[in-house]
Design a protein around this motif. Structure first.
Motif, PDB file in Angstrom:
ATOM      1  N   LEU A  34       0.834  -1.215   0.000  1.00 52.49           N
ATOM      2  CA  LEU A  34       0.000   0.000   0.000  1.00 52.49           C
ATOM      3  C   LEU A  34       0.860   1.252   0.000  1.00 52.49           C
ATOM      4  CD1 LEU A  34      -2.981  -0.683   2.457  1.00 52.49           C
ATOM      5  CD2 LEU A  34      -3.023  -0.580  -0.037  1.00 52.49           C
ATOM      6  N   THR A  35       1.991   1.203   0.707  1.00 50.50           N
ATOM      7  CA  THR A  35       2.860   2.391   0.727  1.00 50.50           C
ATOM      8  C   THR A  35       3.394   2.681  -0.678  1.00 50.50           C
ATOM      9  OG1 THR A  35       4.942   1.251   1.219  1.00 50.50           O
ATOM     10  CG2 THR A  35       3.613   1.926   3.116  1.00 50.50           C
ATOM     11  N   GLN A  36       3.451   1.658  -1.516  1.00 51.90           N
ATOM     12  CA  GLN A  36       3.905   1.841  -2.900  1.00 51.90           C
ATOM     13  C   GLN A  36       2.757   2.286  -3.807  1.00 51.90           C
ATOM     14  OE1 GLN A  36       7.215   1.075  -4.010  1.00 51.90           O
ATOM     15  NE2 GLN A  36       7.551   1.074  -1.802  1.00 51.90           N
ATOM     16  N   LEU A  37       1.573   1.826  -3.467  1.00 55.20           N
ATOM     17  CA  LEU A  37       0.407   2.112  -4.317  1.00 55.20           C
ATOM     18  C   LEU A  37      -0.084   3.548  -4.145  1.00 55.20           C
ATOM     19  CD1 LEU A  37      -1.819   0.699  -6.145  1.00 55.20           C
ATOM     20  CD2 LEU A  37      -3.193   0.600  -4.067  1.00 55.20           C
ATOM     21  N   ILE A  38       0.052   4.045  -2.921  1.00 57.50           N
ATOM     22  CA  ILE A  38      -0.547   5.341  -2.599  1.00 57.50           C
ATOM     23  C   ILE A  38       0.443   6.465  -2.893  1.00 57.50           C
ATOM     24  CG2 ILE A  38      -1.469   6.741  -0.710  1.00 57.50           C
ATOM     25  CD1 ILE A  38      -2.239   3.983   0.595  1.00 57.50           C
ATOM     26  N   ASN A  39      -0.035   7.465  -3.627  1.00 56.72           N
ATOM     27  CA  ASN A  39       0.797   8.642  -3.883  1.00 56.72           C
ATOM     28  C   ASN A  39       0.775   9.496  -2.609  1.00 56.72           C
ATOM     29  OD1 ASN A  39       2.038  10.976  -4.706  1.00 56.72           O
ATOM     30  ND2 ASN A  39       0.987  11.067  -6.678  1.00 56.72           N
ATOM     31  N   GLN A  40       1.874   9.432  -1.872  1.00 57.39           N
ATOM     32  CA  GLN A  40       1.886  10.108  -0.577  1.00 57.39           C
ATOM     33  C   GLN A  40       2.255  11.582  -0.676  1.00 57.39           C
ATOM     34  OE1 GLN A  40       3.749   7.702   2.621  1.00 57.39           O
ATOM     35  NE2 GLN A  40       3.832   6.133   1.041  1.00 57.39           N
ATOM     36  N   THR A  41       2.494  12.065  -1.884  1.00 54.04           N
ATOM     37  CA  THR A  41       2.874  13.476  -1.983  1.00 54.04           C
ATOM     38  C   THR A  41       1.645  14.373  -1.961  1.00 54.04           C
ATOM     39  OG1 THR A  41       2.843  13.444  -4.406  1.00 54.04           O
ATOM     40  CG2 THR A  41       4.939  12.943  -3.341  1.00 54.04           C
ATOM     41  N   VAL A  42       0.534  13.884  -2.500  1.00 54.00           N
ATOM     42  CA  VAL A  42      -0.656  14.730  -2.645  1.00 54.00           C
ATOM     43  C   VAL A  42      -1.818  13.823  -3.063  1.00 54.00           C
ATOM     44  CG1 VAL A  42      -0.479  15.255  -5.128  1.00 54.00           C
ATOM     45  CG2 VAL A  42      -1.251  17.045  -3.570  1.00 54.00           C
ATOM     46  N   GLY A  43      -3.058  14.312  -2.936  1.00 52.83           N
ATOM     47  CA  GLY A  43      -4.197  13.524  -3.393  1.00 52.83           C
ATOM     48  C   GLY A  43      -4.075  13.236  -4.882  1.00 52.83           C
ATOM     49  N   ASP A  44      -4.343  11.991  -5.266  1.00 53.01           N
ATOM     50  CA  ASP A  44      -4.112  11.569  -6.638  1.00 53.01           C
ATOM     51  C   ASP A  44      -5.256  10.642  -7.023  1.00 53.01           C
ATOM     52  OD1 ASP A  44      -3.319  10.103  -8.870  1.00 53.01           O
ATOM     53  OD2 ASP A  44      -1.215  10.047  -8.292  1.00 53.01           O
ATOM     54  N   ALA A  45      -6.105  11.105  -7.939  1.00 54.60           N
ATOM     55  CA  ALA A  45      -7.311  10.342  -8.263  1.00 54.60           C
ATOM     56  C   ALA A  45      -6.991   8.933  -8.756  1.00 54.60           C
ATOM     57  CB  ALA A  45      -8.129  11.092  -9.313  1.00 54.60           C
ATOM     58  N   LEU A  46      -5.945   8.789  -9.567  1.00 53.48           N
ATOM     59  CA  LEU A  46      -5.658   7.460 -10.133  1.00 53.48           C
ATOM     60  C   LEU A  46      -5.147   6.514  -9.055  1.00 53.48           C
ATOM     61  CD1 LEU A  46      -4.089   8.466 -13.552  1.00 53.48           C
ATOM     62  CD2 LEU A  46      -6.366   7.503 -13.135  1.00 53.48           C
ATOM     63  N   SER A  47      -4.264   7.018  -8.213  1.00 50.59           N
ATOM     64  CA  SER A  47      -3.746   6.190  -7.131  1.00 50.59           C
ATOM     65  C   SER A  47      -4.870   5.840  -6.152  1.00 50.59           C
ATOM     66  CB  SER A  47      -2.600   6.953  -6.448  1.00 50.59           C
ATOM     67  OG  SER A  47      -2.360   6.462  -5.180  1.00 50.59           O
ATOM     68  N   ASP A  48      -5.707   6.832  -5.829  1.00 49.48           N
ATOM     69  CA  ASP A  48      -6.830   6.579  -4.912  1.00 49.48           C
ATOM     70  C   ASP A  48      -7.802   5.565  -5.517  1.00 49.48           C
ATOM     71  OD1 ASP A  48      -5.803   8.374  -3.083  1.00 49.48           O
ATOM     72  OD2 ASP A  48      -7.093  10.037  -3.690  1.00 49.48           O
ATOM     73  N   MET A  49      -8.002   5.664  -6.824  1.00 47.22           N
ATOM     74  CA  MET A  49      -8.908   4.723  -7.506  1.00 47.22           C
ATOM     75  C   MET A  49      -8.389   3.286  -7.346  1.00 47.22           C
ATOM     76  SD  MET A  49      -9.588   4.694 -11.592  1.00 47.22           S
ATOM     77  CE  MET A  49      -8.116   3.772 -12.042  1.00 47.22           C
TER      78      MET A  49
END
Ligand code: 16G
Length: 541
Positions: free
Chosen positions: A406-421
């Motif tokens: 999950l730490t790799q999947l989630i864009n931790q820099t900012v909200g990201d629609a594709l990563s959140d999807m």
């Protein structure tokens, strides 16, 4: 210490004069105004980005043309104190005043101008892009910035790139510093996380006719059969199509699917909308009676926070890793109740930077605005705990692996629609949830958002994470008295950070009550500014 290249700044600044009638402000999401008026701002932002990089010892800064935003070296939004500097530079009346403002900044911030400066920049698909970018590039040239053009991409991908560039070759390396690197990182984490789960039915993605269409198409190719995406509203070059009757904002504010999806959306099928720059996400589906059901940022927070909380427990890290949620006053009362019964919840002022900073105080901080903007942050200590944890059972080991992925999947820099999807899809696959089960986690309280056009929104000042007014005096007490008359009533008033209006939010047990409460509070707001009741300019969102 070498001096500022004043003559080069002067020559290029003269090519980008500031329109005399305009005042710019670096607000919640950068400079937001019409592209056609932004040329001088772009040039000045180019200079500012170079200075920010010099100040940070040559670390790479990001610039996005969309709304004109600067990105700090860890991929986060520009440090708040520099927003003021950006505003000052943008408003200098002419070239002389601009040079003076730059010299002042260098002096007060003790910037060593002999340091190198590096910037990575990108643009979205809007037609104004190339011209704006040319002005920005003049700004880079004016103070000799080493500039890297990331081309046309989404804001969250630019944030990713900034972090990847600055961490390259270090122990905190964030990923390969290219769009392919981003796609690879997300898609391979996704594939690991859903390995062994039944194949998901196709997901409809409304791309808002924005730059997300391009990124979503690329991502879709990386995902292949693991997540079939059906992309709609991908007309990135059609004039006026961006966010027009589509996109996350349309869905959230109109509470209905984009009309362009009407003939495609079947009852039960999952769909989601990105917004124009792909940093916000809305999910939705039609129930068995073909009624529209929206799964907004609050529902996303509820889904993913509970999933992370459960994984932390399953990994045997309960008590060692603290998961917390950050919301704003716009979070539906139903979601706040649901979440606070399970995890600590904090409320902060509107705007991603506030949520992001508050989320950093948790070991794992989940933040989402109701409008679909959000992400999850894992603290460096938490990453270390995951790496060093000795699982005592195979189940613990699986849970830790999931957390790491999950730490790799989630864009931790900012909200990201594709990563959140992708994150939402992982949770749905793990829980075997359809939209219906997800929606049933809690029931939204009926709510209404109204905007009021007032003479001067600056007289409205708030406290308590924008939930209470301190000015105009006396108004909050009158609102409180009114709210007290409604079952589960809640209402607040705040000046918008992006438009010249005051926003009123209200919720109550029933739909009619929520509407009525919103209008009555809006009426109070308008009366307060001395308006004419007959022409009360209240608009609906
Ligand atoms: C900006 C913010 C968003 C916030 C919205 C509120 C960022 C990147 N975006 O779009 O988070 O919800 O403003 O707008 O911070 P308002 O102040 O007009 O209500």
């Amino acid at each position: 210490m070498s001096a500022l290249p004043v003559s080069s700044i002067r020559a290029l600044a003269d090519l980008h004069p500031k329109p005399s009638n305009l005042k710019f402000q670096y607000g919640t999401a950068g400079f937001r105004t019409l592209g056609s008026t932004l040329e001088s701002v772009m040039f000045r932002v180019g200079v500012l980005a170079g200075l920010r990089s010099k100040k940070l010892d040559g670390k790479t800064i990001g610039v996005m043309d969309n709304g004109v935003k600067l990105v700090d070296p860890r991929g986060e939004m520009l440090e708040a104190s520099w927003e003021g500097h950006a505003t000052v530079l943008a408003n200098a009346a002419d070239t002389d005043a601009f040079i003076e403002a730059v010299e002042n900044l260098v002096k007060t911030m003790k910037i060593d101008v002999s340091k190198p400066s590096r910037v990575v920049y990108a643009r979205d698909t809007r037609p104004s892009g190339p011209q704006l970018i040319a002005s920005l590039e003049d700004g880079f040239q004016a103070i000799n910035v080493e500039a890297r053009n990331a081309g046309v991409t989404t804001t969250p991908i630019l944030h990713y790139l900034v972090r990847a560039i600055n961490t390259k070759g270090t122990k905190d390396a964030y990923g390969e510093d290219s769009e392919e690197g981003y796609m690879n990182k997300l898609s391979s984490a996704f594939k690991k996380l859903i390995a062994g789960k039944p194949a998901s039915p196709p997901l409809i993605v409304d791309c808002a006719n924005g730059v997300g269409a391009q990124a979503a198409a690329e991502l879709s190719a990386y995902l292949g059969e693991t997540l079939p995406l059906i992309l709609h509203n991908t007309a990135t070059t059609a004039p006026g199509a961006l966010n027009n009757a589509c996109g996350a904002d349309f869905v959230k504010t109109q509470q209905k699917p984009p009309p362009s999806l009407a003939s495609h959306l079947k009852p039960g099928q999952r769909a989601c909308s990105l917004d124009g720059d792909a940093d916000r996400l809305m999910y939705y589906y039609l129930d068995e009676r073909s009624q529209f059901r929206m799964l907004d940022g609050d529902k996303i927070a509820a889904l993913v926070a509970a999933f992370i909380g459960d994984l932390v427990k399953a990994a045997g890290l309960d008590g060692q890793v603290r998961v917390g949620i950050v919301q704003t006053a716009y979070a539906n009362g139903g979601s706040t109740k649901y979440l606070s019964e399970r995890l600590p919840v904090r409320c902060v002022s509107t705007g991603v930077k506030h949520l992001h900073h508050a989320a950093e105080h948790y070991d794992i901080g989940v933040y989402f605005e109701a409008n679909g903007h959000g992400t999850v942050l894992f603290s460096p200590e938490t990453l270390k705990k995951f790496a060093e944890h000795q699982p005592s059972t195979p189940a613990q080991s699986t849970a830790v692996n999931h957390l790491v992925n999950l730490t790799q999947l989630i864009n931790q820099t900012v909200g990201d629609a594709l990563s959140d999807m992708l994150f939402v899809e992982v949770v749905l696959a793990h829980k075997s949830y359809s939209g219906f089960e997800w929606d049933s986690l809690y029931v939204d309280l009926p709510n209404r958002l109204v905007k009021v056009v007032v003479a001067d929104r600056n007289i409205f000042k708030t406290t308590d994470a924008e939930r209470r007014l301190v000015s105009p005096p006396g108004l909050q007490a009158r609102i409180d008295e009114l709210v007290g008359k409604y079952d589960s009533g809640r209402a607040f008033v705040r000046p918008s950070g992006t438009e010249d209006v005051v926003r009123v939010y209200a919720e109550a047990r029933g739909k009619a009550q929520a509407d009525e409460l919103a209008f009555r509070v809006a009426g109070m707001v308008y009366d307060e500014t001395g308006g004419d009741l007959a022409q009360r300019p209240v608009e609906f969102l």
